[in-house]
Design a protein around this motif. Sequence first.
Motif, mmCIF file in Angstrom:
data_model
loop_
_atom_site.group_PDB
_atom_site.id
_atom_site.type_symbol
_atom_site.label_atom_id
_atom_site.label_comp_id
_atom_site.label_asym_id
_atom_site.label_seq_id
_atom_site.Cartn_x
_atom_site.Cartn_y
_atom_site.Cartn_z
ATOM 1 N N TYR A 291 0.849 -1.200 0.000
ATOM 2 C CA TYR A 291 0.000 0.000 0.000
ATOM 3 C C TYR A 291 0.878 1.241 0.000
ATOM 4 N N THR A 292 0.522 2.214 -0.853
ATOM 5 C CA THR A 292 1.250 3.476 -0.937
ATOM 6 C C THR A 292 0.238 4.615 -0.849
ATOM 7 N N PRO A 293 0.103 5.255 0.305
ATOM 8 C CA PRO A 293 -0.943 6.271 0.460
ATOM 9 C C PRO A 293 -0.646 7.591 -0.234
ATOM 10 N N GLY A 294 0.627 7.941 -0.450
ATOM 11 C CA GLY A 294 0.955 9.231 -1.031
ATOM 12 C C GLY A 294 0.777 10.357 -0.028
ATOM 13 N N SER A 295 1.063 11.581 -0.460
ATOM 14 C CA SER A 295 0.893 12.735 0.425
ATOM 15 C C SER A 295 -0.584 13.098 0.541
ATOM 16 N N GLY A 296 -0.933 13.797 1.632
ATOM 17 C CA GLY A 296 -2.317 14.209 1.810
ATOM 18 C C GLY A 296 -2.661 14.398 3.268
ATOM 19 N N ILE A 297 -3.935 14.636 3.528
ATOM 20 C CA ILE A 297 -4.401 14.866 4.898
ATOM 21 C C ILE A 297 -4.195 13.593 5.713
ATOM 22 N N ALA A 298 -3.480 13.745 6.826
ATOM 23 C CA ALA A 298 -3.193 12.600 7.681
ATOM 24 C C ALA A 298 -4.172 12.465 8.830
ATOM 25 N N THR A 299 -4.725 13.572 9.276
ATOM 26 C CA THR A 299 -5.736 13.494 10.337
ATOM 27 C C THR A 299 -6.544 14.779 10.396
ATOM 28 N N VAL A 300 -7.806 14.634 10.801
ATOM 29 C CA VAL A 300 -8.632 15.774 11.202
ATOM 30 C C VAL A 300 -9.069 15.502 12.631
ATOM 31 N N ARG A 301 -9.295 16.532 13.404
ATOM 32 C CA ARG A 301 -9.538 16.322 14.829
ATOM 33 C C ARG A 301 -10.434 17.405 15.422
ATOM 34 N N LEU A 302 -10.982 17.090 16.570
ATOM 35 C CA LEU A 302 -11.746 18.037 17.380
ATOM 36 C C LEU A 302 -11.243 17.924 18.806
ATOM 37 N N THR A 303 -10.887 19.056 19.381
ATOM 38 C CA THR A 303 -10.310 19.098 20.720
ATOM 39 C C THR A 303 -11.224 19.856 21.658
ATOM 40 N N ALA A 304 -11.363 19.370 22.887
ATOM 41 C CA ALA A 304 -12.125 20.073 23.916
ATOM 42 C C ALA A 304 -11.426 19.882 25.248
ATOM 43 N N GLY A 305 -11.441 20.910 26.076
ATOM 44 C CA GLY A 305 -10.777 20.761 27.362
ATOM 45 C C GLY A 305 -11.040 21.919 28.293
ATOM 46 N N ALA A 306 -10.416 21.825 29.456
ATOM 47 C CA ALA A 306 -10.587 22.843 30.486
ATOM 48 C C ALA A 306 -9.318 22.945 31.310
ATOM 49 N N SER A 307 -9.024 24.151 31.773
ATOM 50 C CA SER A 307 -7.900 24.390 32.666
ATOM 51 C C SER A 307 -8.370 25.299 33.794
ATOM 52 N N TYR A 308 -8.053 24.910 35.026
ATOM 53 C CA TYR A 308 -8.498 25.679 36.189
ATOM 54 C C TYR A 308 -7.293 26.088 37.027
ATOM 55 N N ALA A 309 -7.134 27.389 37.246
ATOM 56 C CA ALA A 309 -6.039 27.917 38.061
ATOM 57 C C ALA A 309 -6.487 27.959 39.515
ATOM 58 N N LEU A 310 -5.935 27.058 40.335
ATOM 59 C CA LEU A 310 -6.298 27.034 41.756
ATOM 60 C C LEU A 310 -5.814 28.282 42.470
ATOM 61 N N ASN A 311 -4.599 28.726 42.101
ATOM 62 C CA ASN A 311 -4.015 29.941 42.672
ATOM 63 C C ASN A 311 -2.940 30.432 41.713
ATOM 64 N N ALA A 312 -2.024 31.253 42.205
ATOM 65 C CA ALA A 312 -0.999 31.824 41.339
ATOM 66 C C ALA A 312 -0.001 30.795 40.833
ATOM 67 N N HIS A 313 -0.002 29.589 41.407
ATOM 68 C CA HIS A 313 0.991 28.582 41.039
ATOM 69 C C HIS A 313 0.393 27.291 40.486
ATOM 70 N N TRP A 314 -0.710 26.816 41.051
ATOM 71 C CA TRP A 314 -1.250 25.508 40.688
ATOM 72 C C TRP A 314 -2.326 25.616 39.616
ATOM 73 N N ASN A 315 -2.244 24.721 38.623
ATOM 74 C CA ASN A 315 -3.263 24.583 37.583
ATOM 75 C C ASN A 315 -3.659 23.120 37.447
ATOM 76 N N LEU A 316 -4.946 22.883 37.258
ATOM 77 C CA LEU A 316 -5.474 21.552 36.976
ATOM 78 C C LEU A 316 -6.193 21.596 35.638
ATOM 79 N N GLY A 317 -6.190 20.472 34.935
ATOM 80 C CA GLY A 317 -6.882 20.485 33.659
ATOM 81 C C GLY A 317 -7.180 19.107 33.126
#
Length: 280
Positions: free
Chosen positions: A220-246
């Motif tokens: 199999y020889t795929p050739g050049s082209g689109i390798a992936t499409v994607r959808l991203t979702a997420g969240a990041s929460y800053a607990l204080n000036a130093h700590w982040n959770l996500g």
Amino acid sequence: MHVTKRPICMGRLVALSAIFSAFPVFAQTSTTPAAVASTAAEVTDDGWRYSLGVGVFETPKYPGSSATRFQPAPLVGVGYGRFFFGSVADANVPFGLGAYLYRDNHFRVGVALSYDLVKPREESDDVHLHGLPDIDRTAHATLFASYNLDWLSVVGAVSQDVAGKHEGTTASLDLLGKYSPISRLTLTAGPGITWGSAQYNQTFFGVNAEDSARSGLPAYTPGSGIATVRLTAGASYALNAHWNLGARIVASKLPGAVGNSPVVEKKTQMTYGAFANYAF
């Protein structure tokens, strides 16, 4: 106020870029989603910045795999002025060394050199791969740029294998909307796409005549082209000036010739991750 804000922004910057880049963790592949750009409102060119954390990820064993792996990973970031080491902000580089060529409050351009810390694919990952060669770790040179508003980030990167491991070139583009329902919480979501060169797609999704004879899979020889499409979702929460959770979820699709490869067992690929990050 300036001293308080910078650790929060740096923590988000490194943690978000690290978790977006891990697909699989510390290996740069066509399914790697680009990093979300910084939410920082200020750009500083002086002083040291540090970030340490840990993430846990569930990712496909290799691009196209129907099986997943669960893996913890350290998240490390060090910056001085325009230079950085670790998870590269504003790019799809899991772990590298680089510099910003230009930065202002909205637009950023930079370069980075990185190296895969794990093999993108091993024959032992799945019985389906028996007879196919491992995909070796390699070094990547990346040129990246991002444009950032309060509500939107546009992130693009072009990466080239510079160690002669036949992994070619990839180009990625991601659009990520940002929304903060409260001051410490940032929600992100948006689409992305990655193009792979003929050499890249052949290494990850192709089967040459010799590999076909060993594995029993059709050539199999795929050739050049689109390798992936994607959808991203997420969240990041800053607990204080130093700590982040996500947390982050990435749903990817292997389209067209790439998805039709005999190497691919599952065209839809899911990645889940969570992290804790400390900036100082």
